[in-house]
Write an enzyme that holds these catalytic residues in place. Structure first.
Site, short mmCIF file in Angstrom:
data_model
loop_
_atom_site.label_atom_id
_atom_site.label_comp_id
_atom_site.label_asym_id
_atom_site.label_seq_id
_atom_site.Cartn_x
_atom_site.Cartn_y
_atom_site.Cartn_z
CB ALA A 172 -0.89 -0.02 1.24
CB ALA A 173 3.60 1.62 -2.30
CB ALA A 174 0.62 6.15 -3.24
N GLY A 225 5.00 6.85 -1.24
CA GLY A 225 6.29 6.21 -1.47
C GLY A 225 7.36 6.50 -0.44
CE LYS A 268 5.46 3.80 6.89
NZ LYS A 268 4.64 4.93 6.38
CG ASP A 313 -7.94 -4.30 -3.93
OD1 ASP A 313 -7.23 -4.57 -2.94
OD2 ASP A 313 -9.15 -4.03 -3.85
CG ASP A 343 2.00 2.86 5.99
OD1 ASP A 343 1.37 2.88 7.05
OD2 ASP A 343 2.44 3.89 5.44
CB CYS A 360 -1.13 6.80 11.07
SG CYS A 360 -2.21 7.27 9.73
N1 SAM Z 1 3.34 3.67 2.77
C1 SAM Z 1 3.03 4.98 2.23
C2 SAM Z 1 4.17 5.91 2.52
O1 SAM Z 1 4.94 5.68 3.48
O2 SAM Z 1 4.33 6.89 1.79
C3 SAM Z 1 1.69 5.49 2.78
C4 SAM Z 1 0.58 4.53 2.54
S1 SAM Z 1 -1.00 5.16 2.96
C5 SAM Z 1 -1.05 4.97 4.67
C6 SAM Z 1 -2.06 3.88 2.40
C7 SAM Z 1 -2.15 3.75 0.90
O3 SAM Z 1 -2.92 2.58 0.61
C8 SAM Z 1 -2.84 4.89 0.18
O4 SAM Z 1 -2.03 5.38 -0.85
C9 SAM Z 1 -4.10 4.26 -0.39
O5 SAM Z 1 -4.50 4.80 -1.62
C10 SAM Z 1 -3.65 2.82 -0.54
N2 SAM Z 1 -4.76 1.83 -0.62
C11 SAM Z 1 -6.09 2.00 -0.41
N3 SAM Z 1 -6.76 0.85 -0.66
C12 SAM Z 1 -5.82 -0.07 -1.02
C13 SAM Z 1 -5.90 -1.42 -1.44
N4 SAM Z 1 -7.06 -2.08 -1.50
N5 SAM Z 1 -4.75 -2.04 -1.78
C14 SAM Z 1 -3.55 -1.39 -1.71
N6 SAM Z 1 -3.43 -0.11 -1.33
C15 SAM Z 1 -4.55 0.54 -1.00
#
Ligand code: SAM
Length: 333
Positions: free
Chosen positions: A136-138, A140, A142, A187, A205, A259
């Site tokens: 769940a990277a954006a 980015g 981490k 997903d 995350d 968080c």
């Molecule tokens: N790890 C990121 C960083 O350190 O920059 C922050 C991640 S943020 C807490 C959670 C992310 O999960 C969001 O970008 C969100 O769009 C994404 N997300 C939401 N639903 C998801 C899914 N079903 N699968 C994967 N990622 C998902």
């Protein structure tokens, strides 16, 4: 007044009724009393008011801390060192703008990132040469830290289902010098089935209710808190953690983090994985480099959790840290 703006106004008023004079949602405060120990409660409540220090990490793919510190000092920024991470620093809140607009930031020599987030990657401990996943990277933060710790050796798969956020993620990774990451628009709940038993380490995350981001200086950040949102996120997180665990190779480790303070998004999600996976999922004790944390709860509301849940860590917020929850899990051979 148009029908649409009228309905928006009504919703805002209803939301505002649920807020206490302090500005935080009343139900959130009641729940906090059973989540946070008495000894920490005052400092946790104060942390919603305080302006946070700004922290950043030096991108060691491009430079060394000494060089960046000289560059920033010439701009009038005075970074302070941390005892537990040689490449991370903090500055006073007033210096945030200077830092954000510095060429060190725009050219990817530093990344502005919360200390809890920086710690998460250190705890997952990705190594050069591994094939790792950020599920769940954006945007980015981490992922780029993982690439740094991996010294740009090995492979990093990064997943994000929201197109716009995925582009931002890819841009950030490029700016930070990643040569080993491949971005997937999907997903994360589907990854485990697609590539079971594949990765050495997985960062999850998870998307969450973001309770830690509430600030009294920003009433909008408190207005949309709801129990319904917590339950929705908990369902999604339960699917994501199962997928992350499935994608992990036997002997591999993963980090689940949020968080949020909410046990439904934390202890309950990890507990569900332990119940589904039996002895295959082993919860590892996390060593913390400071004292403002609590072990995972043994129960919440009417749910009891497995004894090993105490190995989880809930970082209690202060002027430096946002609240954060972490669980480190190993997949048995
Ligand atoms: N790890 C990121 C960083 O350190 O920059 C922050 C991640 S943020 C807490 C959670 C992310 O999960 C969001 O970008 C969100 O769009 C994404 N997300 C939401 N639903 C998801 C899914 N079903 N699968 C994967 N990622 C998902």
């Amino acid at each position: 007044m148009s029908k649409r703006s009228k309905s928006r106004k009504t919703k805002t008023n209803l939301d505002a009724e649920r807020l206490t004079p302090s500005g935080l949602p009343a139900d959130f405060l009641v729940r906090l009393e059973t989540i946070v120990d008495d000894t920490w409660r005052e400092s946790v409540l104060r942390s919603f008011e305080a302006a946070k220090k700004t922290s950043f990490r030096v991108n060691t793919l491009f430079t060394e801390p000494g060089e960046v510190l000289t560059e920033l000092q010439e701009l009038g920024v005075v970074p302070q060192a941390l005892a537990w991470c040689a490449n991370a620093f903090w500055v006073e809140p007033e210096a945030r703008d200077l830092l954000t607009h510095s060429t060190a930031a725009t050219e990817g020599r530093i990344y502005i990132q919360g200390l809890s987030s920086i710690l998460a990657t250190l705890i997952l401990d990705p190594q050069p040469g591994e094939w790792n996943l950020d599920l769940a990277a954006a945007p980015g933060g981490k992922s780029s830290h993982m690439v740094c710790r991996m010294k740009n050796q090995g492979k990093l798969s990064v997943v994000e289902p929201i197109r716009k956020r995925m582009y931002r993620l890819a841009d950030n990774l490029k700016r930070m010098g990643s040569e080993i990451s491949k971005t997937y628009l999907m997903d994360g709940r589907k990854a485990g089935q697609k590539v079971p038993d594949r990765f050495d380490r997985v960062m999850l995350d998870a998307p969450c209710s973001s309770e830690a981001r509430m600030r009294l200086s920003d009433p909008d950040s408190c207005k949309y808190w709801s129990l319904r949102k917590i339950r929705e996120q908990s369902r999604k997180q339960t699917g994501l953690i199962a997928s992350a665990f499935q994608a992990l190779q036997p002997g591999g480790t993963m980090l689940y983090c949020t968080c949020s303070f909410a046990p439904e998004e934390n202890e309950a999600v990890v507990n569900a994985l332990l119940s589904q996976s039996g002895e295959r999922a082993e919860l590892l004790e996390i060593e913390m480099p400071f004292s403002h944390w609590q072990p995972g709860l043994q129960s919440f509301a009417d749910q009891n959790f497995e004894p090993a849940i105490t190995h989880c860590r809930r970082i209690l917020p202060n002027e430096h840290f946002d609240a954060f929850f972490m669980a480190k899990i190993r997949k048995a051979f």
